[in-house]
Design a protein around this motif. Structure first.
Motif, PDB file in Angstrom:
ATOM      1  N   ILE A  46       0.894  -1.156   0.000  1.00 54.38           N
ATOM      2  CA  ILE A  46       0.000   0.000   0.000  1.00 54.38           C
ATOM      3  C   ILE A  46       0.935   1.209   0.000  1.00 54.38           C
ATOM      4  O   ILE A  46       1.830   1.299   0.834  1.00 54.38           O
ATOM      5  CB  ILE A  46      -0.917  -0.009   1.243  1.00 54.38           C
ATOM      6  N   GLU A  58      -0.562  -5.390   2.545  1.00 49.44           N
ATOM      7  CA  GLU A  58      -1.774  -6.139   2.854  1.00 49.44           C
ATOM      8  C   GLU A  58      -1.479  -7.624   2.730  1.00 49.44           C
ATOM      9  O   GLU A  58      -0.956  -8.083   1.712  1.00 49.44           O
ATOM     10  CB  GLU A  58      -2.936  -5.759   1.932  1.00 49.44           C
ATOM     11  N   GLU A 148      -8.601  -5.148   8.477  1.00 46.41           N
ATOM     12  CA  GLU A 148      -9.553  -4.722   7.443  1.00 46.41           C
ATOM     13  C   GLU A 148     -10.839  -5.529   7.557  1.00 46.41           C
ATOM     14  O   GLU A 148     -10.793  -6.749   7.555  1.00 46.41           O
ATOM     15  CB  GLU A 148      -8.951  -4.949   6.045  1.00 46.41           C
ATOM     16  N   SER A 176      -9.758  -0.680   9.464  1.00 44.78           N
ATOM     17  CA  SER A 176     -10.005  -0.145   8.141  1.00 44.78           C
ATOM     18  C   SER A 176     -11.283  -0.770   7.595  1.00 44.78           C
ATOM     19  O   SER A 176     -11.520  -1.965   7.773  1.00 44.78           O
ATOM     20  CB  SER A 176      -8.804  -0.514   7.263  1.00 44.78           C
ATOM     21  N   ASP A 178     -13.044  -2.110   4.484  1.00 42.08           N
ATOM     22  CA  ASP A 178     -12.607  -2.599   3.175  1.00 42.08           C
ATOM     23  C   ASP A 178     -13.789  -2.541   2.201  1.00 42.08           C
ATOM     24  O   ASP A 178     -14.946  -2.601   2.619  1.00 42.08           O
ATOM     25  CB  ASP A 178     -12.153  -4.060   3.341  1.00 42.08           C
ATOM     26  N   ILE A 197      -9.534   4.038   8.948  1.00 40.26           N
ATOM     27  CA  ILE A 197      -9.133   4.129   7.541  1.00 40.26           C
ATOM     28  C   ILE A 197     -10.317   3.722   6.656  1.00 40.26           C
ATOM     29  O   ILE A 197     -11.078   2.818   7.002  1.00 40.26           O
ATOM     30  CB  ILE A 197      -7.944   3.172   7.249  1.00 40.26           C
ATOM     31  N   LYS A 199     -11.235   2.309   2.928  1.00 36.20           N
ATOM     32  CA  LYS A 199     -10.630   1.704   1.754  1.00 36.20           C
ATOM     33  C   LYS A 199     -11.693   1.554   0.668  1.00 36.20           C
ATOM     34  O   LYS A 199     -12.642   0.772   0.814  1.00 36.20           O
ATOM     35  CB  LYS A 199     -10.054   0.335   2.157  1.00 36.20           C
ATOM     36  N   ARG A 202     -12.577  -1.475  -5.175  1.00 40.02           N
ATOM     37  CA  ARG A 202     -11.788  -1.309  -6.406  1.00 40.02           C
ATOM     38  C   ARG A 202     -12.641  -1.102  -7.644  1.00 40.02           C
ATOM     39  O   ARG A 202     -12.158  -0.653  -8.676  1.00 40.02           O
ATOM     40  CB  ARG A 202     -10.812  -2.469  -6.582  1.00 40.02           C
ATOM     41  N   VAL A 233      -7.710   4.914   1.261  1.00 36.68           N
ATOM     42  CA  VAL A 233      -6.898   4.041   0.414  1.00 36.68           C
ATOM     43  C   VAL A 233      -7.734   3.682  -0.808  1.00 36.68           C
ATOM     44  O   VAL A 233      -8.891   3.285  -0.659  1.00 36.68           O
ATOM     45  CB  VAL A 233      -6.524   2.723   1.135  1.00 36.68           C
ATOM     46  N   GLU A 235      -7.940   0.986  -3.831  1.00 37.17           N
ATOM     47  CA  GLU A 235      -7.310  -0.260  -4.265  1.00 37.17           C
ATOM     48  C   GLU A 235      -7.666  -0.577  -5.705  1.00 37.17           C
ATOM     49  O   GLU A 235      -8.548   0.042  -6.289  1.00 37.17           O
ATOM     50  CB  GLU A 235      -7.629  -1.420  -3.314  1.00 37.17           C
ATOM     51  N   TYR A 253      -3.622   7.086   0.063  1.00 38.01           N
ATOM     52  CA  TYR A 253      -2.854   5.867  -0.225  1.00 38.01           C
ATOM     53  C   TYR A 253      -3.446   5.131  -1.418  1.00 38.01           C
ATOM     54  O   TYR A 253      -4.650   5.208  -1.660  1.00 38.01           O
ATOM     55  CB  TYR A 253      -2.843   4.930   0.995  1.00 38.01           C
ATOM     56  N   GLN A 255      -3.141   1.346  -3.942  1.00 35.55           N
ATOM     57  CA  GLN A 255      -2.709  -0.050  -3.934  1.00 35.55           C
ATOM     58  C   GLN A 255      -3.204  -0.681  -5.223  1.00 35.55           C
ATOM     59  O   GLN A 255      -4.308  -0.389  -5.662  1.00 35.55           O
ATOM     60  CB  GLN A 255      -3.359  -0.748  -2.719  1.00 35.55           C
TER      61      GLN A 255
END
Ligand code: C2E
Ligand code: MG
Ligand code: MG
Length: 263
Positions: A46, A58, A148, A176, A178, A197, A199, A202, A233, A235, A253, A255
């Motif tokens: 990450i 991760e 996560e 976090s 996810d 956090i 995330k 995606r 974050v 991803e 961030y 990833q």
């Protein structure tokens, strides 16, 4: 019927029996692999959105089945969940990940590690104790660990999840959320759950094109994180364009395969 939400009927079909038989033998193989340390863990960096430097890893579980080859974690984590041993699976991964990070820290790397936690574990009040024991045994600084959790599965027992996550955070471990944005009541989660956090799922990154609604939604989620004081974050970053967009919009961030596949 149970898998599709119960309270319904379905007509029998032989494919179902085959699938059930496959699941049964796969489940037994998985238990054996877990007990005999035949699973492995891959790590995906990450990366800091500004500097491009890796800040965390991760941990993603991997299983190479002796006959069937690589089996995706989405399939076998689901089996462990259905058969009641996902807590053991996640603890095994966390133990390995914390020990591996301690080894990297000893070599001089300045990194953190993130482990995935099945939402089913969040109604298990022993979970924080398991995490505490792993930290104690491996000697990892709790501030270097992130757990996560996926919002999708959180909704069933929100009260228990809040208690468990509070206890995890009391240890000094970060939490976090996810795959954020892919569930049903994301915004509700943001003020109900104790979180550190955000995330982003995606899907938002993979469907990203400039000046589209996806781009606006992605941008708004990053701003939402800023407003709540939660680092974000993104991803699934696969291309330079996606990274450029995220950097331009101050995503903290990133990833994805663009930086490195899980290794
Ligand atoms: P996740 O936690 O959202 O993990 C990210 C997934 O995206 C990983 O899939 C990773 O390999 C994949 N990925 C990373 N970068 C890219 C990219 O640029 N493009 C695309 N298309 N995909 C990318 P993986 O390893 O197959 O894991 C799938 C899911 O399985 C994870 O999603 C997580 O929910 C679950 N999982 C993995 N390891 C564990 C574990 O130890 N415990 C639990 N409970 N769940 C796990
Ligand atoms: Mg994850
Ligand atoms: Mg995810």
């Amino acid at each position: 019927c149970k898998a599709s939400g119960r309270n319904r009927s379905l007509r029998f079909n032989p494919a179902l029996e085959l699938r059930a038989q496959e699941d049964l033998s796969l489940e037994q193989d998985l238990r054996r692999a877990l007990n005999e340390n035949l699973l492995s863990v891959n790590y995906q960096p990450i990366v800091d959105g500004r500097s491009g430097e890796p800040v965390s890893l991760e941990a993603l579980v991997r299983w190479q089945h002796p006959q069937q080859g690589f089996i995706s974690p989405e399939r076998f984590v689901g089996l462990a969940e259905q058969h009641g041993f996902v807590a053991e699976l996640d603890a095994w991964v966390a133990r390995r990940a914390c020990a591996d990070l301690v080894a990297l820290l000893d070599e001089g790397y300045d990194l953190r590690v993130a482990v995935n936690c099945s939402a089913l574990n969040l109604s298990n009040l022993q979970m924080p104790e398991v995490v505490a024991r792993i930290l104690e045994r491996t000697g990892l600084d709790p501030a270097r660990l992130t757990v996560e959790v996926t919002e999708n599965a959180l909704m069933n027992s929100l009260g228990a999840a809040v208690r468990t996550l509070d206890a995890v955070r009391e240890l000094g471990v970060k939490v976090s959320i996810d795959d954020f944005g892919s569930g049903y009541s994301s915004l509700n989660m943001l003020y109900t759950l104790p979180l550190d956090i955000l995330k982003i799922d995606r899907k938002f990154v993979s469907e990203l094109k400039e000046h589209t609604r996806t781009a606006s939604v992605l941008n708004v989620i990053v701003q939402l994180g800023k407003g709540l004081g939660l680092p974000v974050v993104a991803e699934g970053v696969e291309t330079e364009e996606q990274f450029a967009f995220l950097r331009e919009h101050n995503c903290d961030y990133v990833q994805g395969f663009y930086f490195s596949a899980p290794l």
